[in-house]
Design a protein around this motif. Sequence first.
Motif, PDB file in Angstrom:
ATOM      1  N   ALA A   1      78.550 -22.436-107.199  1.00  0.00           N
ATOM      2  CA  ALA A   1      78.336 -22.435-105.749  1.00  0.00           C
ATOM      3  C   ALA A   1      78.948 -21.207-105.087  1.00  0.00           C
ATOM      4  CB  ALA A   1      78.922 -23.711-105.139  1.00  0.00           C
ATOM      5  N   GLU A   2      80.099 -20.785-105.598  1.00  0.00           N
ATOM      6  CA  GLU A   2      80.819 -19.688-104.933  1.00  0.00           C
ATOM      7  C   GLU A   2      80.036 -18.372-105.015  1.00  0.00           C
ATOM      8  OE1 GLU A   2      81.658 -21.154-107.724  1.00  0.00           O
ATOM      9  OE2 GLU A   2      82.421 -19.718-109.206  1.00  0.00           O
ATOM     10  N   VAL A   3      79.181 -18.230-106.020  1.00  0.00           N
ATOM     11  CA  VAL A   3      78.379 -17.005-106.125  1.00  0.00           C
ATOM     12  C   VAL A   3      77.336 -16.966-105.011  1.00  0.00           C
ATOM     13  CG1 VAL A   3      76.751 -15.722-107.563  1.00  0.00           C
ATOM     14  CG2 VAL A   3      78.760 -16.795-108.612  1.00  0.00           C
ATOM     15  N   LEU A   4      76.674 -18.104-104.792  1.00  0.00           N
ATOM     16  CA  LEU A   4      75.688 -18.164-103.701  1.00  0.00           C
ATOM     17  C   LEU A   4      76.359 -17.903-102.358  1.00  0.00           C
ATOM     18  CD1 LEU A   4      72.894 -18.769-102.551  1.00  0.00           C
ATOM     19  CD2 LEU A   4      73.431 -21.211-102.687  1.00  0.00           C
ATOM     20  N   ARG A   5      77.509 -18.534-102.169  1.00  0.00           N
ATOM     21  CA  ARG A   5      78.236 -18.354-100.906  1.00  0.00           C
ATOM     22  C   ARG A   5      78.598 -16.887-100.690  1.00  0.00           C
ATOM     23  NH1 ARG A   5      81.174 -22.105 -97.432  1.00  0.00           N
ATOM     24  NH2 ARG A   5      80.160 -23.749 -98.619  1.00  0.00           N
ATOM     25  N   ALA A   6      79.058 -16.238-101.737  1.00  0.00           N
ATOM     26  CA  ALA A   6      79.441 -14.823-101.615  1.00  0.00           C
ATOM     27  C   ALA A   6      78.206 -13.939-101.410  1.00  0.00           C
ATOM     28  CB  ALA A   6      80.211 -14.392-102.864  1.00  0.00           C
ATOM     29  N   ALA A   7      77.084 -14.312-102.055  1.00  0.00           N
ATOM     30  CA  ALA A   7      75.867 -13.502-101.920  1.00  0.00           C
ATOM     31  C   ALA A   7      75.315 -13.555-100.497  1.00  0.00           C
ATOM     32  CB  ALA A   7      74.809 -13.983-102.914  1.00  0.00           C
ATOM     33  N   CYS A   8      75.606 -14.624 -99.785  1.00  0.00           N
ATOM     34  CA  CYS A   8      75.116 -14.780 -98.409  1.00  0.00           C
ATOM     35  C   CYS A   8      76.181 -14.432 -97.385  1.00  0.00           C
ATOM     36  CB  CYS A   8      74.642 -16.209 -98.180  1.00  0.00           C
ATOM     37  SG  CYS A   8      73.272 -16.677 -99.258  1.00  0.00           S
ATOM     38  N   ALA A   9      77.288 -13.888 -97.825  1.00  0.00           N
ATOM     39  CA  ALA A   9      78.395 -13.588 -96.910  1.00  0.00           C
ATOM     40  C   ALA A   9      78.017 -12.441 -95.982  1.00  0.00           C
ATOM     41  CB  ALA A   9      79.651 -13.231 -97.697  1.00  0.00           C
ATOM     42  N   HIS A  10      78.653 -12.386 -94.849  1.00  0.00           N
ATOM     43  CA  HIS A  10      78.323 -11.350 -93.865  1.00  0.00           C
ATOM     44  C   HIS A  10      79.577 -10.945 -93.104  1.00  0.00           C
ATOM     45  CE1 HIS A  10      78.394 -14.915 -91.377  1.00  0.00           C
ATOM     46  NE2 HIS A  10      77.493 -15.439 -92.157  1.00  0.00           N
ATOM     47  N   GLY A  11      80.739 -11.007 -93.779  1.00  0.00           N
ATOM     48  CA  GLY A  11      81.958 -10.797 -93.016  1.00  0.00           C
ATOM     49  C   GLY A  11      82.122 -12.007 -92.114  1.00  0.00           C
ATOM     50  N   ASN A  12      83.068 -11.960 -91.207  1.00  0.00           N
ATOM     51  CA  ASN A  12      83.180 -13.134 -90.328  1.00  0.00           C
ATOM     52  C   ASN A  12      82.615 -12.833 -88.953  1.00  0.00           C
ATOM     53  OD1 ASN A  12      83.990 -15.492 -91.641  1.00  0.00           O
ATOM     54  ND2 ASN A  12      85.989 -14.575 -92.046  1.00  0.00           N
ATOM     55  N   GLU A  13      81.375 -12.326 -88.958  1.00  0.00           N
ATOM     56  CA  GLU A  13      80.791 -11.855 -87.706  1.00  0.00           C
ATOM     57  C   GLU A  13      80.258 -12.957 -86.831  1.00  0.00           C
ATOM     58  OE1 GLU A  13      77.871  -8.875 -88.057  1.00  0.00           O
ATOM     59  OE2 GLU A  13      78.936  -7.800 -89.620  1.00  0.00           O
ATOM     60  N   ALA A  14      79.779 -14.028 -87.454  1.00  0.00           N
ATOM     61  CA  ALA A  14      78.967 -14.969 -86.699  1.00  0.00           C
ATOM     62  C   ALA A  14      79.820 -16.037 -86.023  1.00  0.00           C
ATOM     63  CB  ALA A  14      77.930 -15.591 -87.618  1.00  0.00           C
ATOM     64  N   HIS A  15      80.778 -15.556 -85.248  1.00  0.00           N
ATOM     65  CA  HIS A  15      81.662 -16.448 -84.497  1.00  0.00           C
ATOM     66  C   HIS A  15      80.888 -17.313 -83.526  1.00  0.00           C
ATOM     67  CE1 HIS A  15      80.986 -13.547 -81.323  1.00  0.00           C
ATOM     68  NE2 HIS A  15      81.258 -12.601 -82.217  1.00  0.00           N
ATOM     69  N   TYR A  16      79.691 -16.831 -83.158  1.00  0.00           N
ATOM     70  CA  TYR A  16      78.879 -17.571 -82.193  1.00  0.00           C
ATOM     71  C   TYR A  16      78.169 -18.758 -82.835  1.00  0.00           C
ATOM     72  CZ  TYR A  16      76.102 -13.858 -84.316  1.00  0.00           C
ATOM     73  OH  TYR A  16      75.557 -12.973 -85.204  1.00  0.00           O
ATOM     74  N   LEU A  17      78.259 -18.836 -84.166  1.00  0.00           N
ATOM     75  CA  LEU A  17      77.489 -19.875 -84.848  1.00  0.00           C
ATOM     76  C   LEU A  17      78.387 -20.729 -85.727  1.00  0.00           C
ATOM     77  CD1 LEU A  17      74.607 -20.864 -85.199  1.00  0.00           C
ATOM     78  CD2 LEU A  17      74.345 -19.271 -87.104  1.00  0.00           C
ATOM     79  N   PHE A  18      79.114 -20.062 -86.615  1.00  0.00           N
ATOM     80  CA  PHE A  18      79.917 -20.788 -87.593  1.00  0.00           C
ATOM     81  C   PHE A  18      81.375 -20.796 -87.140  1.00  0.00           C
ATOM     82  CE2 PHE A  18      76.552 -18.675 -90.243  1.00  0.00           C
ATOM     83  CZ  PHE A  18      75.777 -19.807 -90.410  1.00  0.00           C
TER      84      PHE A  18
ATOM     85  N   HIS B   1      73.601  -8.922 -84.460  1.00  0.00           N
ATOM     86  CA  HIS B   1      73.513 -10.180 -85.198  1.00  0.00           C
ATOM     87  C   HIS B   1      73.986  -9.994 -86.644  1.00  0.00           C
ATOM     88  CE1 HIS B   1      71.376 -13.594 -87.189  1.00  0.00           C
ATOM     89  NE2 HIS B   1      71.738 -14.211 -86.080  1.00  0.00           N
ATOM     90  N   TYR B   2      74.531 -11.053 -87.230  1.00  0.00           N
ATOM     91  CA  TYR B   2      75.096 -10.955 -88.579  1.00  0.00           C
ATOM     92  C   TYR B   2      74.052 -10.700 -89.654  1.00  0.00           C
ATOM     93  CZ  TYR B   2      73.854 -15.859 -89.824  1.00  0.00           C
ATOM     94  OH  TYR B   2      73.200 -17.034 -90.116  1.00  0.00           O
ATOM     95  N   SER B   3      72.780 -10.930 -89.337  1.00  0.00           N
ATOM     96  CA  SER B   3      71.742 -10.723 -90.355  1.00  0.00           C
ATOM     97  C   SER B   3      71.661  -9.260 -90.787  1.00  0.00           C
ATOM     98  CB  SER B   3      70.384 -11.174 -89.832  1.00  0.00           C
ATOM     99  OG  SER B   3      70.062 -10.519 -88.627  1.00  0.00           O
ATOM    100  N   VAL B   4      72.062  -8.337 -89.918  1.00  0.00           N
ATOM    101  CA  VAL B   4      72.036  -6.924 -90.300  1.00  0.00           C
ATOM    102  C   VAL B   4      73.039  -6.675 -91.422  1.00  0.00           C
ATOM    103  CG1 VAL B   4      72.193  -4.555 -89.469  1.00  0.00           C
ATOM    104  CG2 VAL B   4      71.331  -6.340 -87.944  1.00  0.00           C
ATOM    105  N   ALA B   5      74.169  -7.363 -91.368  1.00  0.00           N
ATOM    106  CA  ALA B   5      75.154  -7.239 -92.457  1.00  0.00           C
ATOM    107  C   ALA B   5      74.598  -7.848 -93.747  1.00  0.00           C
ATOM    108  CB  ALA B   5      76.462  -7.930 -92.059  1.00  0.00           C
ATOM    109  N   MET B   6      73.865  -8.947 -93.628  1.00  0.00           N
ATOM    110  CA  MET B   6      73.261  -9.542 -94.836  1.00  0.00           C
ATOM    111  C   MET B   6      72.220  -8.592 -95.422  1.00  0.00           C
ATOM    112  SD  MET B   6      73.120 -13.669 -94.470  1.00  0.00           S
ATOM    113  CE  MET B   6      71.849 -13.787 -93.216  1.00  0.00           C
ATOM    114  N   ALA B   7      71.444  -7.941 -94.541  1.00  0.00           N
ATOM    115  CA  ALA B   7      70.433  -6.988 -95.029  1.00  0.00           C
ATOM    116  C   ALA B   7      71.102  -5.825 -95.750  1.00  0.00           C
ATOM    117  CB  ALA B   7      69.576  -6.487 -93.872  1.00  0.00           C
ATOM    118  N   ALA B   8      72.235  -5.366 -95.212  1.00  0.00           N
ATOM    119  CA  ALA B   8      72.956  -4.261 -95.860  1.00  0.00           C
ATOM    120  C   ALA B   8      73.374  -4.660 -97.274  1.00  0.00           C
ATOM    121  CB  ALA B   8      74.181  -3.870 -95.034  1.00  0.00           C
TER     122      ALA B   8
END
Lengths: 481, 481
Positions: free
Chosen positions: A305-322, B175-182
């Motif tokens: 699971a941790e690989v999928l989680r890391a592959a979808c990571a985006h830094g902690n940018e999405a404060h507006y959502l998560f 949006h955080y999706s730009v970081a995911m795209a990177a």
Amino acid sequence: MEEDSTRFLESVLAEVLAHLEPPKDGRIRHDWSPGSLRKTTDLDLPLVGSGLERVLDDIRTYLRQAVRTDQPGFMNPLWGGLTPEGLAGELVTAATNTSMYTYEIAPLASLIETAVLDRMRQHLRMPHGAGTLTTGGSNGNLMGVLCARQAALPASGHDGFDGRSWCMFVSKEAHYSVAMAANVLGLGRANLIKVDTDDQGRMDPSALDDAIRREASLGRKPLCVVATSGTTVRGAFDPIDGLADVCEAHGVWLHVDAAWGGSCLFSSTHRHLMDGVERADSVCWDAHKMMGLPLVCSAFIVKRAEVLRAACAHGNEAHYLFHDDAEDQDLGRLSLQCGRRNDALKLFLAWRSRGDAGWGALVDRYMDLAAHLAERVRSEPHLELVGEPVWTNVCFRHVPEALPYLGEAIDAHNAALRAALLEEGRFMISRADLDQRVVLRSVIANPAVEASTLDDLVDHVLRLARTLPTDAGSQVEGPRT
Amino acid sequence: MEEDSTRFLESVLAEVLAHLEPPKDGRIRHDWSPGSLRKTTDLDLPLVGSGLERVLDDIRTYLRQAVRTDQPGFMNPLWGGLTPEGLAGELVTAATNTSMYTYEIAPLASLIETAVLDRMRQHLRMPHGAGTLTTGGSNGNLMGVLCARQAALPASGHDGFDGRSWCMFVSKEAHYSVAMAANVLGLGRANLIKVDTDDQGRMDPSALDDAIRREASLGRKPLCVVATSGTTVRGAFDPIDGLADVCEAHGVWLHVDAAWGGSCLFSSTHRHLMDGVERADSVCWDAHKMMGLPLVCSAFIVKRAEVLRAACAHGNEAHYLFHDDAEDQDLGRLSLQCGRRNDALKLFLAWRSRGDAGWGALVDRYMDLAAHLAERVRSEPHLELVGEPVWTNVCFRHVPEALPYLGEAIDAHNAALRAALLEEGRFMISRADLDQRVVLRSVIANPAVEASTLDDLVDHVLRLARTLPTDAGSQVEGPRT
């Protein structure tokens, strides 16, 4: 909802249900060219709208022109037919419109998605892992290779990746989405190595081993092997156990593209086709194919699971959502999508209605029908079965006496035969290349298909072949009708 | 369709329509934890199914637990409400289940998708180009950067790509999706350069110019600039004209993420927010956001069609699907998906019903409502408007007298206020960080919202704030109720 909207929606459902009756002229498709369809259809998007009433007219037009994918004659792609649970699920999904990113906005939907993914993972015999519903098998294959990259190079998500020094392996008969994934992820299609298959279209483990060694000697590191469970044309299943041995020896991620074949796991008779899948690192499996749910319903499952989680990571940018306090329950952290519709509900409803036993019976029935079609093809002197079916793909071609057995003429004849079938509109089957021949591919993935449908198809193909100008052989059988 | 299936579907629609009445208890959400919801809900996927009848029970359960995204109190994400054309479109799409890859299988659907994309392109004032419906704005942003790569390095799709030597640019508020795209495309999040914004959250063109020069001096080549039209939290619009000047000077691809803001183009009053968009190389724009269609309905548009076609190329592998004689009419050649549902129909139906004028009126109405809310917030001494709205995002926070104006205590207070709102279940608005403060973000993107809804929201926030233990300020206003 307003009263006129309610009445409108009731009318739409009535139109839809009336549409789902068998077509009076027997045609599942009308062979309009884009030019003629454009001429006869009002596609104007107006400056001033014409209101809800006129929308019903547009819906009637759309229904009239739609290919009847619900009808038994539709055996063209790897899906078909219409299941009431699936249609109900889509209606409820649309009416409760939500997005799967956070639990707070999709509470029961999140639990349902997790439940169907967990159950699919159980069928894969992976006690641990995680998953997500993706936007289709192509996306699932991309996710598999992305996870492989994440596992091999944990820093690549942050630092970047030189794809040119890596390569990945797939069988010659695999789906084209693997080539798209090689492009998107930066490896390039040249670094996608096509491994030889045996005479049943299965990737050869020793050929894979050779290929990995050869590429290594050229300085390219192996990132991932994509095995296929159910190839697109032939329905071949790569030998997962043998490929897993090679992958383990080289320390390479094994992704299994079971978009088409995954449902064999429900059948005690046929699940051996995927023996060894529990050794895979990731798998994709489409429920909108053999399981008959409306497009799209596609699972991606990963053992770590941790690989999928890391592959979808985006830094902690999405404060507006998560928010941190909901970290473990928000499915958006396991996805490359932000807004994402609920594709799980239809699968959940159908599974509750049918159970594993229902899915198993469906698979067995489809296999019996495929065997029936193969037998019918074998028994016709002018039809040739191309490849022995192991799944529900049945590939064949018409071989009139007057034409040589191989070569361009017979290919052109079968291409013309398929075009004639399409124009006539009673059956849709696919055209593909297999073993250097143009073949007609019929796929059993539509609950409306019965043995008599397949008998009709064979009769129809033979009759239509006789009308083709290239078919001089028909002359010896009697005059054209 | 069988008679019992027909009756079943009629029952499902009746349940759905009954569900869409306003909730009797006024709650749009029940605050169940995953644990308690799992306990009270039967999520078992059985070995033996329980048949179609029981599916109705499951649907009732699902409807009861679903967040009421159709109700006016739902102002949490960048979408909301329910439009009858959208729901009708989804029903027809599911009933005529097809896949958008080939014209032969989706004839009118292909023309409809092309028609809506062409019309959106006209609104972008791009006379030439192409597009595709994607799986969402995140996917649209990935497509934008992928096209940028394709344009800058035409051989990368074949040969591979070293992402580490490239970089891309986006505003700090994107949006955080730009970081995911990177990450996905191999540049890595470290090579995504966050450019400073002005006090209204807009990317500063001169800061962009500086950033491009700085990165070049460090040896990193600029691949792409992603401008945002409508940022997620604040609703800011980057100055496209100014950014296009910089991009042109450096020969860099300009992608505009207009997933949220694109609909301003329908309003003669507000379309100036995207002045210069005709100079962009690619744009994504979600019709499932402000235009109110059910998720997902997301357009990606590119000025040079051949770049999109090349970015989606896969060699000529897919002989089983694409035939040369249909090259120009098969939308699957412009997509990273293979199987793909028809997301265009709902948009087409709604556009035919409303016209450009209807969309324009919707945007103007939302802007008026946002101005009304902002005014109400300004007029309340204990509420602070954070940032001046230019779009329909209204960010504010509650500032009780007893707490310091800045700092963690006031942030914690507003986080607690949002949690209390969620628990109470009458309104859903979002929590985010803006200008180093925790704010409450209300978004007007739901046709059910009226001025009175917003008055209620403000009253409710004030009342609830008074009940919070951290709000010592409430003491001076009277006893808690």
